[in-house]
Design a protein around this motif. Structure first.
Motif, mmCIF file in Angstrom:
data_model
loop_
_atom_site.group_PDB
_atom_site.id
_atom_site.type_symbol
_atom_site.label_atom_id
_atom_site.label_comp_id
_atom_site.label_asym_id
_atom_site.label_seq_id
_atom_site.Cartn_x
_atom_site.Cartn_y
_atom_site.Cartn_z
ATOM 1 N N ARG A 43 -15.017 -0.801 0.062
ATOM 2 C CA ARG A 43 -14.159 -0.425 -1.064
ATOM 3 C C ARG A 43 -13.063 -1.423 -1.382
ATOM 4 O O ARG A 43 -12.536 -1.429 -2.477
ATOM 5 N N ASP A 44 -12.669 -2.250 -0.426
ATOM 6 C CA ASP A 44 -11.539 -3.140 -0.651
ATOM 7 C C ASP A 44 -11.736 -4.416 0.151
ATOM 8 O O ASP A 44 -12.514 -4.446 1.113
ATOM 9 N N ARG A 60 -13.420 -0.448 4.467
ATOM 10 C CA ARG A 60 -14.083 0.737 3.926
ATOM 11 C C ARG A 60 -13.095 1.539 3.090
ATOM 12 O O ARG A 60 -13.407 2.059 2.045
ATOM 13 N N ARG A 61 -11.868 1.654 3.590
ATOM 14 C CA ARG A 61 -10.769 2.264 2.842
ATOM 15 C C ARG A 61 -9.609 1.265 2.846
ATOM 16 O O ARG A 61 -9.548 0.392 3.686
ATOM 17 N N THR A 62 -8.677 1.457 1.950
ATOM 18 C CA THR A 62 -7.603 0.484 1.808
ATOM 19 C C THR A 62 -6.701 0.416 3.036
ATOM 20 O O THR A 62 -6.355 -0.653 3.499
ATOM 21 N N GLU A 64 -6.778 0.763 6.411
ATOM 22 C CA GLU A 64 -7.348 0.777 7.754
ATOM 23 C C GLU A 64 -7.642 -0.648 8.195
ATOM 24 O O GLU A 64 -7.434 -1.593 7.451
#
Length: 115
Positions: A43-44, A60-62, A64
């Motif tokens: 995702r990012d 995968r997520r912003t 982390e």
């Protein structure tokens, strides 16, 4: 007769101020990134250009830790290869001289994700 060597130029003797990805390298990386985003896996991303290494981090997520880091270390060009894919745990998944072949380790994950 005492001959002294010419003064050293400190700017010439130093390496580059920072390592960065070239446009062709970024196009290869962003092509894979786009396919993984379309598959819903990534995702990012973030890019860091440091003195000895350039890093393309994938999230995968912003908020982390990065899933993978694609690193470029020019000092390892003549040894193991300057490109590497590093996993979340710090383990080097693949290293080599050609970016496309190094990134194949991540493309295999794309094939699994589409199934």
């Amino acid at each position: 007769m005492n001959v002294q060597p010419p003064p050293q130029n400190p700017f010439r003797d130093r390496g580059p101020e920072q390592v960065a990805f070239h446009r062709t390298e970024l196009s290869v990386i962003l092509s894979l990134y786009g396919r993984m985003v379309a598959a819903g896996e990534w995702r990012d991303y973030g890019i860091s250009c440091l003195r000895e290494v350039a890093v393309f981090s994938v999230f995968r997520r912003t908020a982390e830790h990065p899933l993978y880091r694609i690193e470029k270390r020019p000092r390892l060009r003549d040894k193991q290869g300057m490109y590497a894919v590093v996993g979340m745990d710090g383990q080097i998944m693949r290293r080599g001289h050609d970016l496309k072949t190094v990134l194949r380790v991540l493309e295999r994950k794309l094939i699994r994700a589409v199934k």
